[in-house]
Design an enzyme around this catalytic site. Sequence first.
Site, PDB file in Angstrom:
ATOM      1  N   HIS A  70       0.826  -1.221   0.000  1.00 18.62           N
ATOM      2  CA  HIS A  70       0.000   0.000   0.000  1.00 18.62           C
ATOM      3  C   HIS A  70       0.852   1.260   0.000  1.00 18.62           C
ATOM      4  O   HIS A  70       0.386   2.321  -0.393  1.00 18.62           O
ATOM      5  CB  HIS A  70      -0.959  -0.012   1.190  1.00 18.62           C
ATOM      6  CG  HIS A  70      -2.160  -0.877   0.967  1.00 18.62           C
ATOM      7  ND1 HIS A  70      -3.448  -0.422   1.083  1.00 18.62           N
ATOM      8  CD2 HIS A  70      -2.244  -2.171   0.614  1.00 18.62           C
ATOM      9  CE1 HIS A  70      -4.284  -1.418   0.803  1.00 18.62           C
ATOM     10  NE2 HIS A  70      -3.582  -2.484   0.529  1.00 18.62           N
ATOM     11  N   ASP A  71       2.084   1.166   0.473  1.00 22.87           N
ATOM     12  CA  ASP A  71       2.969   2.337   0.389  1.00 22.87           C
ATOM     13  C   ASP A  71       3.504   2.513  -1.028  1.00 22.87           C
ATOM     14  O   ASP A  71       3.475   3.610  -1.584  1.00 22.87           O
ATOM     15  CB  ASP A  71       4.136   2.216   1.376  1.00 22.87           C
ATOM     16  CG  ASP A  71       5.003   3.475   1.369  1.00 22.87           C
ATOM     17  OD1 ASP A  71       4.418   4.571   1.240  1.00 22.87           O
ATOM     18  OD2 ASP A  71       6.229   3.378   1.487  1.00 22.87           O
ATOM     19  N   ASP A  76       7.599   5.636  -0.352  1.00 23.38           N
ATOM     20  CA  ASP A  76       7.967   6.922   0.245  1.00 23.38           C
ATOM     21  C   ASP A  76       7.396   7.092   1.660  1.00 23.38           C
ATOM     22  O   ASP A  76       7.367   8.207   2.185  1.00 23.38           O
ATOM     23  CB  ASP A  76       7.494   8.082  -0.644  1.00 23.38           C
ATOM     24  CG  ASP A  76       5.985   8.064  -0.854  1.00 23.38           C
ATOM     25  OD1 ASP A  76       5.304   7.177  -0.276  1.00 23.38           O
ATOM     26  OD2 ASP A  76       5.470   8.929  -1.580  1.00 23.38           O
ATOM     27  N   THR A  96      -7.110  -3.252   6.046  1.00 21.36           N
ATOM     28  CA  THR A  96      -6.151  -4.258   6.480  1.00 21.36           C
ATOM     29  C   THR A  96      -4.808  -3.665   6.876  1.00 21.36           C
ATOM     30  O   THR A  96      -3.857  -4.393   7.087  1.00 21.36           O
ATOM     31  CB  THR A  96      -5.939  -5.307   5.372  1.00 21.36           C
ATOM     32  OG1 THR A  96      -5.799  -4.608   4.138  1.00 21.36           O
ATOM     33  CG2 THR A  96      -7.105  -6.260   5.294  1.00 21.36           C
ATOM     34  N   HIS A 133      -0.047 -13.800  -0.115  1.00 21.75           N
ATOM     35  CA  HIS A 133      -1.157 -14.320   0.697  1.00 21.75           C
ATOM     36  C   HIS A 133      -0.773 -15.623   1.410  1.00 21.75           C
ATOM     37  O   HIS A 133      -1.533 -16.092   2.251  1.00 21.75           O
ATOM     38  CB  HIS A 133      -2.397 -14.540  -0.176  1.00 21.75           C
ATOM     39  CG  HIS A 133      -3.029 -13.255  -0.633  1.00 21.75           C
ATOM     40  ND1 HIS A 133      -3.996 -13.180  -1.599  1.00 21.75           N
ATOM     41  CD2 HIS A 133      -2.817 -11.982  -0.238  1.00 21.75           C
ATOM     42  CE1 HIS A 133      -4.352 -11.923  -1.795  1.00 21.75           C
ATOM     43  NE2 HIS A 133      -3.648 -11.169  -0.971  1.00 21.75           N
ATOM     44  N   THR A 134       0.373 -16.194   1.079  1.00 21.79           N
ATOM     45  CA  THR A 134       0.839 -17.397   1.782  1.00 21.79           C
ATOM     46  C   THR A 134       0.944 -17.195   3.296  1.00 21.79           C
ATOM     47  O   THR A 134       0.870 -18.159   4.057  1.00 21.79           O
ATOM     48  CB  THR A 134       2.203 -17.885   1.225  1.00 21.79           C
ATOM     49  OG1 THR A 134       2.639 -19.007   1.990  1.00 21.79           O
ATOM     50  CG2 THR A 134       3.281 -16.818   1.312  1.00 21.79           C
ATOM     51  N   ASP A 160      -3.845 -18.532   3.290  1.00 21.32           N
ATOM     52  CA  ASP A 160      -3.274 -19.818   2.882  1.00 21.32           C
ATOM     53  C   ASP A 160      -3.783 -20.841   3.887  1.00 21.32           C
ATOM     54  O   ASP A 160      -3.315 -20.900   5.018  1.00 21.32           O
ATOM     55  CB  ASP A 160      -1.744 -19.743   2.905  1.00 21.32           C
ATOM     56  CG  ASP A 160      -1.069 -21.098   2.705  1.00 21.32           C
ATOM     57  OD1 ASP A 160      -1.791 -22.119   2.603  1.00 21.32           O
ATOM     58  OD2 ASP A 160       0.167 -21.135   2.650  1.00 21.32           O
ATOM     59  N   ASP A 185       5.623 -20.128   1.923  1.00 14.55           N
ATOM     60  CA  ASP A 185       5.944 -21.232   1.008  1.00 14.55           C
ATOM     61  C   ASP A 185       4.937 -21.197  -0.143  1.00 14.55           C
ATOM     62  O   ASP A 185       4.279 -20.177  -0.347  1.00 14.55           O
ATOM     63  CB  ASP A 185       5.904 -22.576   1.765  1.00 14.55           C
ATOM     64  CG  ASP A 185       4.503 -22.886   2.281  1.00 14.55           C
ATOM     65  OD1 ASP A 185       3.561 -22.068   2.058  1.00 14.55           O
ATOM     66  OD2 ASP A 185       4.318 -23.947   2.902  1.00 14.55           O
TER      67      ASP A 185
END
Length: 328
Positions: free
Chosen positions: A55-56, A63, A83, A183-184, A223, A231
Amino acid sequence: MASSSALAVLATLALLLSPAAAACPQLEGIVRSTVQDALRQEIALAAGLLRIFFHDCFPNGCDASILLNTTSDRETAQGPNLTIQPRAMQLIETIRARAQAACGPTVSCADITLLATRAAVIASGGPWFPVPEGNLDSLAPAAQSKVLELPGPATDSVSALVAKFATRGLGDAADLVALSGAHTIGRSQCSSFSERTKRSDDTFSKKLAANCTKRPNMLQNLDVVTPDLFDNGYFKALTFNQGVFTSDMALVKDGATKGIVKQFADSKDAFFQQFARSMTKLANAPKTDGNKGEIRRFSCFRTNAQRVIETIVVDAVAEEEEGFVASA
Ligand SMILES: *[C@@H]1O[C@H](CO)[C@@H](O)[C@H](O)[C@H]1NC(C)=O
Ligand SMILES: *[C@@H]1O[C@H](CO)[C@@H](O)[C@H](O)[C@H]1NC(C)=O
Ligand SMILES: CC(=O)N[C@H]1CO[C@H](CO)[C@@H](O)[C@@H]1O
């Protein structure tokens, strides 16, 4: 003689490789130990750091603009922000304070965000990847129009996602698939996948919905095979149709991406290699106005000017109060 020139070569190499390490030799150790200690307390912070990194860097380059949170135009008050974990933000600020105590204001919050994210990936079992250093901290949050270009978990099709990623130098379908592989170790609130569970009635969707009904504030593992380990379990789960987000499931259904999902499900190495490449690309995402800004000296949550203004106001109030006490 020979050895001193060899040393000089090594020193030059070190400078070329890592300006932050040259400015603050303790930095890497501070980042690693602070992140490892934090993850031992709360493993979900790894996902929190990845989320902040994404998101940055996506809206307008890396930044630390997402960390600015004292004004109403803060990025965490805009769009896809639910989130962003306050405790992961605090972890970055803790590292800044420690690095600054050791080395003075030599390392930006933007660089610390990159280094902390990489440390969290490694601590969870994932690969090392190069990140650019010397990123300056922004003087203001990113424009809302840019923040709103962040991909959402439910609404975007694969072709829309690939097109969005291409605007940030991530033009291959493999970039989208590999970065989704973060997303793992991911977690999600129920509201982010209620759309998927409403529209499907397979056993897995029903289980997700039932868990959310029972505990609406729970965090769902993205996951479901190996939730805490970095993984390729997430890709294995996708091949069993056990992706949590609509956008996860789309990867295994769309012709442009399903072959890549299968490849990553079969080979952790293939996933790690592409993940490392794509993370480095994202860490170099374009900045509209170039690398402009400062090194935040007081807090990652505010610009140096904001801090100065606050200090003047606090001092003025304190003086007034003293004056009041004196005259009372
Ligand atoms: C900014 O974020 C930090 C970390 O989440 C939090 O401790 C602080 O209270 C926030 N400040 C404001 C003004 O929201
Ligand atoms: C639902 O909750 C149960 C109990 O906490 C858990 O074992 C199961 O893995 C959850 N289901 C999914 C799909 O995550
Ligand atoms: C946690 C947080 O700051 N959430 C905000 C996300 O953005 C919406 C508006 O789009 C706000 O209402 C939330 O408070």
